[in-house]
Write a protein that holds these residues in place. Structure first.
Motif, PDB file in Angstrom:
ATOM      1  N   UNK A 152       0.675  -1.186   0.024  1.00  0.00           N
ATOM      2  CA  UNK A 152      -0.101   0.115   0.116  1.00  0.00           C
ATOM      3  C   UNK A 152       0.877   1.595  -0.077  1.00  0.00           C
ATOM      4  N   UNK A 153       1.945   1.116   0.493  1.00  0.00           N
ATOM      5  CA  UNK A 153       2.872   2.323   0.633  1.00  0.00           C
ATOM      6  C   UNK A 153       3.824   2.611  -0.501  1.00  0.00           C
ATOM      7  N   UNK A 154       3.668   1.509  -1.433  1.00  0.00           N
ATOM      8  CA  UNK A 154       4.618   1.822  -2.729  1.00  0.00           C
ATOM      9  C   UNK A 154       5.935   1.197  -2.488  1.00  0.00           C
ATOM     10  N   UNK A 155       6.258   0.442  -1.603  1.00  0.00           N
ATOM     11  CA  UNK A 155       7.496  -0.031  -1.227  1.00  0.00           C
ATOM     12  C   UNK A 155       7.819  -1.179  -1.917  1.00  0.00           C
ATOM     13  N   UNK A 156       7.096  -2.226  -1.859  1.00  0.00           N
ATOM     14  CA  UNK A 156       7.202  -3.613  -2.657  1.00  0.00           C
ATOM     15  C   UNK A 156       5.753  -3.981  -3.223  1.00  0.00           C
ATOM     16  N   UNK A 157       5.610  -3.571  -4.721  1.00  0.00           N
ATOM     17  CA  UNK A 157       4.419  -4.160  -4.912  1.00  0.00           C
ATOM     18  C   UNK A 157       4.219  -5.499  -5.680  1.00  0.00           C
ATOM     19  N   UNK A 158       3.161  -5.788  -5.455  1.00  0.00           N
ATOM     20  CA  UNK A 158       2.759  -7.390  -5.906  1.00  0.00           C
ATOM     21  C   UNK A 158       3.193  -7.430  -7.601  1.00  0.00           C
ATOM     22  N   UNK A 159       3.471  -8.471  -7.864  1.00  0.00           N
ATOM     23  CA  UNK A 159       3.781  -8.812  -9.318  1.00  0.00           C
ATOM     24  C   UNK A 159       2.385  -8.858 -10.140  1.00  0.00           C
ATOM     25  N   UNK A 160       1.559  -9.171  -9.189  1.00  0.00           N
ATOM     26  CA  UNK A 160       0.096  -9.407  -9.828  1.00  0.00           C
ATOM     27  C   UNK A 160      -0.935  -9.480  -8.752  1.00  0.00           C
ATOM     28  N   UNK A 161      -2.157  -9.051  -9.243  1.00  0.00           N
ATOM     29  CA  UNK A 161      -3.312  -8.990  -8.438  1.00  0.00           C
ATOM     30  C   UNK A 161      -4.556  -9.699  -9.159  1.00  0.00           C
ATOM     31  N   UNK A 162      -5.173 -10.725  -8.474  1.00  0.00           N
ATOM     32  CA  UNK A 162      -5.907 -11.614  -9.160  1.00  0.00           C
ATOM     33  C   UNK A 162      -7.434 -10.835  -9.354  1.00  0.00           C
ATOM     34  N   UNK A 163      -8.260 -11.392  -9.976  1.00  0.00           N
ATOM     35  CA  UNK A 163      -9.837 -10.560  -9.967  1.00  0.00           C
ATOM     36  C   UNK A 163     -10.301 -10.700  -8.759  1.00  0.00           C
ATOM     37  N   UNK A 164      -9.982 -11.578  -7.784  1.00  0.00           N
ATOM     38  CA  UNK A 164     -10.666 -11.585  -6.264  1.00  0.00           C
ATOM     39  C   UNK A 164      -9.800 -10.607  -5.578  1.00  0.00           C
ATOM     40  N   UNK A 165      -8.718  -9.807  -5.910  1.00  0.00           N
ATOM     41  CA  UNK A 165      -7.976  -9.062  -5.144  1.00  0.00           C
ATOM     42  C   UNK A 165      -6.806  -9.586  -4.445  1.00  0.00           C
ATOM     43  N   UNK A 166      -6.577 -10.782  -4.541  1.00  0.00           N
ATOM     44  CA  UNK A 166      -5.431 -11.554  -3.963  1.00  0.00           C
ATOM     45  C   UNK A 166      -4.199 -11.113  -4.683  1.00  0.00           C
ATOM     46  N   UNK A 167      -3.116 -10.672  -3.799  1.00  0.00           N
ATOM     47  CA  UNK A 167      -1.942 -10.196  -4.209  1.00  0.00           C
ATOM     48  C   UNK A 167      -1.069 -11.500  -4.124  1.00  0.00           C
ATOM     49  N   UNK A 168      -0.092 -11.304  -5.529  1.00  0.00           N
ATOM     50  CA  UNK A 168       0.760 -12.512  -5.916  1.00  0.00           C
ATOM     51  C   UNK A 168       2.108 -11.821  -6.115  1.00  0.00           C
ATOM     52  N   UNK A 169       3.120 -12.673  -5.520  1.00  0.00           N
ATOM     53  CA  UNK A 169       4.434 -11.922  -5.408  1.00  0.00           C
ATOM     54  C   UNK A 169       5.344 -12.999  -6.119  1.00  0.00           C
ATOM     55  N   UNK A 170       6.330 -12.307  -7.030  1.00  0.00           N
ATOM     56  CA  UNK A 170       7.283 -13.229  -7.776  1.00  0.00           C
ATOM     57  C   UNK A 170       8.548 -13.286  -6.678  1.00  0.00           C
ATOM     58  N   UNK A 171       9.686 -13.797  -7.173  1.00  0.00           N
ATOM     59  CA  UNK A 171      10.819 -14.218  -6.345  1.00  0.00           C
ATOM     60  C   UNK A 171      11.517 -12.896  -6.107  1.00  0.00           C
ATOM     61  N   UNK A 172      11.594 -11.807  -7.230  1.00  0.00           N
ATOM     62  CA  UNK A 172      12.236 -10.705  -7.044  1.00  0.00           C
ATOM     63  C   UNK A 172      11.409  -9.780  -5.913  1.00  0.00           C
ATOM     64  N   UNK A 173      10.012  -9.830  -5.859  1.00  0.00           N
ATOM     65  CA  UNK A 173       9.550  -9.187  -4.952  1.00  0.00           C
ATOM     66  C   UNK A 173       9.844  -9.732  -3.396  1.00  0.00           C
ATOM     67  N   UNK A 174       9.722 -10.991  -3.346  1.00  0.00           N
ATOM     68  CA  UNK A 174      10.199 -11.899  -2.250  1.00  0.00           C
ATOM     69  C   UNK A 174      11.470 -11.343  -1.662  1.00  0.00           C
ATOM     70  N   UNK A 175      12.439 -11.107  -2.644  1.00  0.00           N
ATOM     71  CA  UNK A 175      13.848 -10.694  -2.149  1.00  0.00           C
ATOM     72  C   UNK A 175      13.707  -9.238  -1.711  1.00  0.00           C
ATOM     73  N   UNK A 176      13.183  -8.293  -2.577  1.00  0.00           N
ATOM     74  CA  UNK A 176      13.032  -7.039  -1.918  1.00  0.00           C
ATOM     75  C   UNK A 176      12.182  -6.892  -0.702  1.00  0.00           C
TER      76      UNK A 176
END
Length: 332
Positions: free
Chosen positions: A28-52
């Motif tokens: 929400x603060x724009x520090x680490x954005x998810x790689x994708x957000x599903x239609x149901x609003x679920x946030x998904x993260x890739x390995x790069x986001x996890x490392x960040x």
């Protein structure tokens, strides 16, 4: 990385050790954005986001602020810049904590009024310039009309009173006590009267002359060399020890006008041990003395660290051994 999978926020929390709410907050603060957000609003993260996220979590554990982290991830500052700035803030915070601890310890030992608490807090937080002005005002007042040479007065003042950048608690406590005393009109008057009484005797003019200051400084320089030799581990009967003993013997012979001899050096060896005993006794007396000037000297020694240094590295016994080693040598 070849891992192109996307991970649900619960899995990301398990991998990073961060809470789900913290991960959402960083998104929400724009520090680490998810790689994708599903239609149901679920946030998904890739390995790069996890490392960040792991990196951000580490920085937060080191108390880095969100704005600093954001600037770092955006490339506006380097990690070294961030660490340096944060270290500086931590150093400032540590100094404030030491200052507050010293004030609180002083309050706990005394029946301190509210006004005194405010004063002690101000004293502990004084700048170097403010300490210099307080010190100068004190010495200008107590030395007014004192008939001693400027060199001797400078010897008594012993340079600037400098509180270390990272003072020990005992140094801060000593400074608070001393600063209180320096501003006390009664204390200044007592010290002034004591100094004027001490240096009004017939022999005081000779002992406080420019020439005698030179003698004191030369003798002090020899003791410093002995102290440095002792610190370095040089044996008292080494060539360096014999050289320093010879310098001391010649220096004392100049003062006493006694010719150098094996007997004189043996006498000096015994005399030096007597000086050591008197010095130790003076340190003990200074710690509990009610004499104003003695208390002043004791506090200054604690603040500038010479009290601890003197107790640990007094060179008298080493110098005595060096004098004994050359006692049988006429020319060394």
């Amino acid at each position: 990385m070849n891992d192109i999978r996307l991970y649900a926020i619960g899995e990301v929390a398990r991998r990073t050790g961060l809470s789900v709410s913290a991960i959402r907050f960083y998104s929400d603060e724009g520090i680490v954005a998810p790689a994708d957000v599903t239609a149901a609003g679920h946030r998904l993260y890739d390995v790069h986001a996890i490392a960040r996220l792991e990196f951000v979590g580490t920085l937060r554990e080191l108390d880095a602020g969100l704005d600093d982290i954001r600037r770092l991830l955006e490339g506006r500052v380097t990690l070294s810049d961030l660490a340096t700035a944060h270290l500086s803030r931590l150093d400032d915070q540590a100094r404030r904590i030491r200052s507050r601890r010293a004030v609180l310890r002083t309050i706990a030992r005394q029946h301190t009024e509210a006004e005194q608490v405010i004063l002690m807090h101000k004293l502990a937080g004084m700048s170097d310039d403010e300490r210099d002005r307080l010190f100068d005002d004190f010495w200008n007042e107590i030395s007014e009309g004192l008939e001693v040479s400027p060199e001797f007065l400078g010897l008594m003042r012993n340079g600037r009173l400098v509180l270390p950048d990272e003072p020990a608690t005992e140094q801060l406590e000593a400074w608070i006590e001393l600063a209180n005393l320096l501003q006390d009109a009664g204390f200044r008057r007592e010290v002034k009267e004591a100094l004027h009484e001490t240096f009004s005797s017939p022999g005081a003019a000779i002992m406080t002359s420019t020439e005698m200051v030179g003698v004191f400084e030369r003798g002090g320089a020899i003791l410093v060399r002995a102290q440095e030799a002792q610190r370095s581990g040089a044996p008292a009967d080494s060539p360096l020890g014999r050289e320093i003993a010879g310098l001391y013997s010649a220096h004392m012979g100049e003062i006493t006008e006694i010719p150098d001899s094996p007997e004189y050096r043996a006498k000096l060896a015994a005399d030096v041990l007597g000086i050591e005993q008197m010095y130790l006794e003076s340190l003990e007396e200074a710690a509990t003395s009610t004499d104003p000037y003695t208390r002043y000297q004791s506090l200054v020694a604690i603040i500038d660290g010479t009290a601890r240094e003197a107790a640990e590295f007094m060179p008298f016994a080493w110098l005595s051994s060096a004098l004994k080693a050359v006692a049988s040598l006429k020319d060394s």
